[in-house]
Design a protein around this motif. Sequence first.
Motif, PDB file in Angstrom:
ATOM      1  N   MET A   1      15.065  24.033  50.738  1.00  0.00           N
ATOM      2  CA  MET A   1      13.913  23.530  50.486  1.00  0.00           C
ATOM      3  C   MET A   1      13.658  22.376  49.635  1.00  0.00           C
ATOM      4  O   MET A   1      12.778  21.526  49.694  1.00  0.00           O
ATOM      5  CB  MET A   1      12.782  24.617  49.773  1.00  0.00           C
ATOM      6  CG  MET A   1      12.446  25.758  50.603  1.00  0.00           C
ATOM      7  SD  MET A   1      11.584  25.512  52.210  1.00  0.00           S
ATOM      8  CE  MET A   1       9.983  25.491  51.688  1.00  0.00           C
TER       9      MET A   1
ATOM     10  N   ASN B   1       8.327  20.766  45.472  1.00  0.00           N
ATOM     11  CA  ASN B   1       8.035  21.644  46.655  1.00  0.00           C
ATOM     12  C   ASN B   1       7.242  22.784  45.943  1.00  0.00           C
ATOM     13  O   ASN B   1       7.705  23.362  45.121  1.00  0.00           O
ATOM     14  CB  ASN B   1       9.526  22.031  47.024  1.00  0.00           C
ATOM     15  CG  ASN B   1       9.124  23.010  48.262  1.00  0.00           C
ATOM     16  OD1 ASN B   1       9.017  23.893  48.256  1.00  0.00           O
ATOM     17  ND2 ASN B   1       9.696  22.082  49.745  1.00  0.00           N
ATOM     18  N   PRO B   2       6.353  23.348  46.762  1.00  0.00           N
ATOM     19  CA  PRO B   2       5.461  24.536  46.133  1.00  0.00           C
ATOM     20  C   PRO B   2       6.256  25.822  45.893  1.00  0.00           C
ATOM     21  O   PRO B   2       6.057  26.720  45.166  1.00  0.00           O
ATOM     22  CB  PRO B   2       4.499  24.627  47.294  1.00  0.00           C
ATOM     23  CG  PRO B   2       4.189  23.198  47.860  1.00  0.00           C
ATOM     24  CD  PRO B   2       5.741  22.823  48.009  1.00  0.00           C
TER      25      PRO B   2
ATOM     26  N   CYS C   1       6.769  25.212  58.880  1.00  0.00           N
ATOM     27  CA  CYS C   1       7.749  25.281  57.469  1.00  0.00           C
ATOM     28  C   CYS C   1       7.584  26.692  57.312  1.00  0.00           C
ATOM     29  O   CYS C   1       6.717  27.606  57.253  1.00  0.00           O
ATOM     30  CB  CYS C   1       6.508  24.678  56.424  1.00  0.00           C
ATOM     31  SG  CYS C   1       7.359  24.874  54.861  1.00  0.00           S
TER      32      CYS C   1
ATOM     33  N   PHE D   1       7.875  28.506  54.593  1.00  0.00           N
ATOM     34  CA  PHE D   1       7.174  29.056  53.614  1.00  0.00           C
ATOM     35  C   PHE D   1       5.666  28.952  53.875  1.00  0.00           C
ATOM     36  O   PHE D   1       4.960  29.455  52.793  1.00  0.00           O
ATOM     37  CB  PHE D   1       7.480  28.183  52.236  1.00  0.00           C
ATOM     38  CG  PHE D   1       6.906  28.811  50.850  1.00  0.00           C
ATOM     39  CD1 PHE D   1       7.129  30.114  50.540  1.00  0.00           C
ATOM     40  CD2 PHE D   1       6.288  27.942  49.943  1.00  0.00           C
ATOM     41  CE1 PHE D   1       6.655  30.446  49.450  1.00  0.00           C
ATOM     42  CE2 PHE D   1       5.728  28.464  48.925  1.00  0.00           C
ATOM     43  CZ  PHE D   1       6.065  29.767  48.540  1.00  0.00           C
ATOM     44  N   ALA D   2       5.154  28.469  54.960  1.00  0.00           N
ATOM     45  CA  ALA D   2       3.890  28.202  55.295  1.00  0.00           C
ATOM     46  C   ALA D   2       2.939  29.502  54.912  1.00  0.00           C
ATOM     47  O   ALA D   2       1.664  29.534  54.599  1.00  0.00           O
ATOM     48  CB  ALA D   2       3.491  27.666  56.603  1.00  0.00           C
TER      49      ALA D   2
ATOM     50  N   CYS E   1       2.356  29.948  51.187  1.00  0.00           N
ATOM     51  CA  CYS E   1       1.984  28.674  50.409  1.00  0.00           C
ATOM     52  C   CYS E   1       0.808  28.378  50.354  1.00  0.00           C
ATOM     53  O   CYS E   1       0.057  28.220  50.987  1.00  0.00           O
ATOM     54  CB  CYS E   1       2.924  27.571  51.247  1.00  0.00           C
ATOM     55  SG  CYS E   1       2.628  25.884  50.097  1.00  0.00           S
TER      56      CYS E   1
ATOM     57  N   LEU F   1      -0.635  25.660  49.413  1.00  0.00           N
ATOM     58  CA  LEU F   1      -1.125  24.248  49.681  1.00  0.00           C
ATOM     59  C   LEU F   1      -1.015  23.953  51.211  1.00  0.00           C
ATOM     60  O   LEU F   1      -1.122  22.978  51.503  1.00  0.00           O
ATOM     61  CB  LEU F   1       0.007  23.473  48.942  1.00  0.00           C
ATOM     62  CG  LEU F   1       0.085  23.363  47.502  1.00  0.00           C
ATOM     63  CD1 LEU F   1       1.110  22.382  46.895  1.00  0.00           C
ATOM     64  CD2 LEU F   1      -1.265  23.410  46.969  1.00  0.00           C
ATOM     65  N   ALA F   2      -0.575  25.226  51.858  1.00  0.00           N
ATOM     66  CA  ALA F   2      -0.335  25.145  53.321  1.00  0.00           C
ATOM     67  C   ALA F   2      -1.539  24.435  54.000  1.00  0.00           C
ATOM     68  O   ALA F   2      -2.773  24.841  53.676  1.00  0.00           O
ATOM     69  CB  ALA F   2       0.131  26.395  53.962  1.00  0.00           C
TER      70      ALA F   2
ATOM     71  N   CYS G   1       1.542  22.343  58.547  1.00  0.00           N
ATOM     72  CA  CYS G   1       2.490  23.164  57.937  1.00  0.00           C
ATOM     73  C   CYS G   1       2.957  24.294  58.822  1.00  0.00           C
ATOM     74  O   CYS G   1       4.365  24.764  58.838  1.00  0.00           O
ATOM     75  CB  CYS G   1       2.369  23.712  56.698  1.00  0.00           C
ATOM     76  SG  CYS G   1       1.868  22.458  55.452  1.00  0.00           S
TER      77      CYS G   1
ATOM     78  N   PRO H   1       8.566  20.636  58.391  1.00  0.00           N
ATOM     79  CA  PRO H   1       8.758  19.268  57.403  1.00  0.00           C
ATOM     80  C   PRO H   1      10.277  18.602  57.605  1.00  0.00           C
ATOM     81  O   PRO H   1      11.209  19.345  57.654  1.00  0.00           O
ATOM     82  CB  PRO H   1       8.444  19.673  56.224  1.00  0.00           C
ATOM     83  CG  PRO H   1       8.769  21.223  56.192  1.00  0.00           C
ATOM     84  CD  PRO H   1       8.463  21.717  57.458  1.00  0.00           C
TER      85      PRO H   1
ATOM     86  N   CYS I   1       9.102  19.173  52.498  1.00  0.00           N
ATOM     87  CA  CYS I   1       7.649  19.401  52.310  1.00  0.00           C
ATOM     88  C   CYS I   1       6.621  18.317  52.798  1.00  0.00           C
ATOM     89  O   CYS I   1       7.098  17.156  52.725  1.00  0.00           O
ATOM     90  CB  CYS I   1       7.239  19.796  50.840  1.00  0.00           C
ATOM     91  SG  CYS I   1       5.509  20.243  50.559  1.00  0.00           S
ATOM     92  N   HIS I   2       5.901  18.750  53.743  1.00  0.00           N
ATOM     93  CA  HIS I   2       4.844  17.658  54.125  1.00  0.00           C
ATOM     94  C   HIS I   2       4.213  16.793  53.325  1.00  0.00           C
ATOM     95  O   HIS I   2       3.871  15.871  53.416  1.00  0.00           O
ATOM     96  CB  HIS I   2       3.791  18.321  55.302  1.00  0.00           C
ATOM     97  CG  HIS I   2       4.391  18.792  56.482  1.00  0.00           C
ATOM     98  ND1 HIS I   2       5.242  17.777  57.688  1.00  0.00           N
ATOM     99  CD2 HIS I   2       4.682  19.977  57.028  1.00  0.00           C
ATOM    100  CE1 HIS I   2       5.453  18.449  58.478  1.00  0.00           C
ATOM    101  NE2 HIS I   2       5.056  19.864  58.226  1.00  0.00           N
ATOM    102  N   PHE I   3       4.244  17.543  52.126  1.00  0.00           N
ATOM    103  CA  PHE I   3       3.109  17.009  50.881  1.00  0.00           C
ATOM    104  C   PHE I   3       4.053  16.667  49.842  1.00  0.00           C
ATOM    105  O   PHE I   3       3.653  16.870  48.537  1.00  0.00           O
ATOM    106  CB  PHE I   3       2.369  17.984  50.542  1.00  0.00           C
ATOM    107  CG  PHE I   3       1.190  18.129  51.835  1.00  0.00           C
ATOM    108  CD1 PHE I   3       0.420  17.058  52.527  1.00  0.00           C
ATOM    109  CD2 PHE I   3       1.337  19.453  52.468  1.00  0.00           C
ATOM    110  CE1 PHE I   3      -0.462  17.258  53.504  1.00  0.00           C
ATOM    111  CE2 PHE I   3       0.474  19.544  53.683  1.00  0.00           C
ATOM    112  CZ  PHE I   3      -0.204  18.490  54.160  1.00  0.00           C
TER     113      PHE I   3
HETATM  114  S1  SF4 Z   1       5.209  22.031  54.130  1.00  0.00           S
HETATM  115 FE1  SF4 Z   1       3.270  22.873  53.669  1.00  0.00          FE
HETATM  116  S2  SF4 Z   1       3.951  25.059  53.718  1.00  0.00           S
HETATM  117 FE2  SF4 Z   1       5.554  24.000  53.241  1.00  0.00          FE
HETATM  118  S3  SF4 Z   1       5.930  23.977  51.338  1.00  0.00           S
HETATM  119 FE3  SF4 Z   1       5.149  22.115  51.788  1.00  0.00          FE
HETATM  120  S4  SF4 Z   1       2.727  22.243  51.553  1.00  0.00           S
HETATM  121 FE4  SF4 Z   1       3.804  24.448  51.629  1.00  0.00          FE
END
Ligand code: SF4
Length: 339
Positions: free
Chosen positions: A237, A251-252, A286, A288-289, A292, A294-295, A299, A304, A317-319
């Motif tokens: 990740m 990464n969250p 993802c 972890f979605a 997560c 923040l999903a 996600c 990602p 991570c997309h973010f």
């Molecule tokens: S891609 Fe989305 S679900 Fe995965 S870690 Fe990043 S914010 Fe969380």
Amino acid sequence: MPNSVPLLAIRDLRVDLHIERDVLHALRGVTLNVGRGDLMAVVGESGSGKTMTGLSVMRLLPASAQITDGQILFDGTDLTRLQESSIRPLRGKRIAMIFQNAQAALNPLVRVGDQIADVYTRHAGLSRQAARQKAVEAMQATGIPNASERARGYPHEFSGGMAQRAMIALALASSPELLIADEPTSGLDVTIQGQVITLIRDVVRRLNTTLVVISHDIGLVSTICNRIAVMYAGVVMENGTTARITSRPANPYTAALLRCVDTRPTERMPFIPGRVIDLRQKWPGCPFAPRCALAQQICHDQAPLPVEVEPGHVSLCHFAHQVFEQDGSASYDAAAVRN
Ligand code: SF4
């Protein structure tokens, strides 16, 4: 000129586990570079694929596991393509492993000193007598008291901490270029854990060995490693320097892991809520979605891609940029983690 080619380069490694009628996609595209001289920690919860990655490098996967794709380049040679007869001279000589339970990993029927001496005989061509002397010296170097006497003992006569020291002496007897230590402190009490982890750092530095230490304890391994790779559900990740990953995760999942370490002893130990993905499924988004905070919809729908948030610091991570800019976790809901 310094050699910039990583000693170990894992590229999009995929491993399936066949359990009864199910196929578990245990590794889903692991990509990781370990440079010469790196002290790399691979961290994550159980089931994240850390040990499976280490066993893949050693080519010691159980019979139920199969590498389905990817490369494991060790000093430029793809280990996934080698026949067992070609991997055997590398294993134990150029690449060594410390296993989770040293007492179980040592041969119960052979004196500990003789097990270590065997390595010197096989890999360095020493005479039996010279190899025995080297084994005693190696045991002494790992802090085993009365080493010449203890060398004549059997594994069951060693405490957990002493057996782990003997295992370290055994693994390093061949002066490997790469040492993989899989949860080297599991089952040891907290004081001994610190001693063993410091011992590993000191001996690999002295021998100029590259280290990959696998652990669920990001707090413990961050005290000795200069780089960290965070694994979850069979992918890496996030990876980067220990200093940046621990102070400014991008990464969250890493942020959530660090929060578990940060908890004061008086507080209830937090855990990361939510369900882990079903490893039997080919997950589109993802991994972890489902857990997560923040999903977003993207996600769940799209995997990602790696994002380099700063030189040498990569997050899946997309973010990633937003998480990084917000100091890893500014908008991550701590209450949600604890409930
Ligand atoms: S891609 Fe989305 S679900 Fe995965 S870690 Fe990043 S914010 Fe969380």
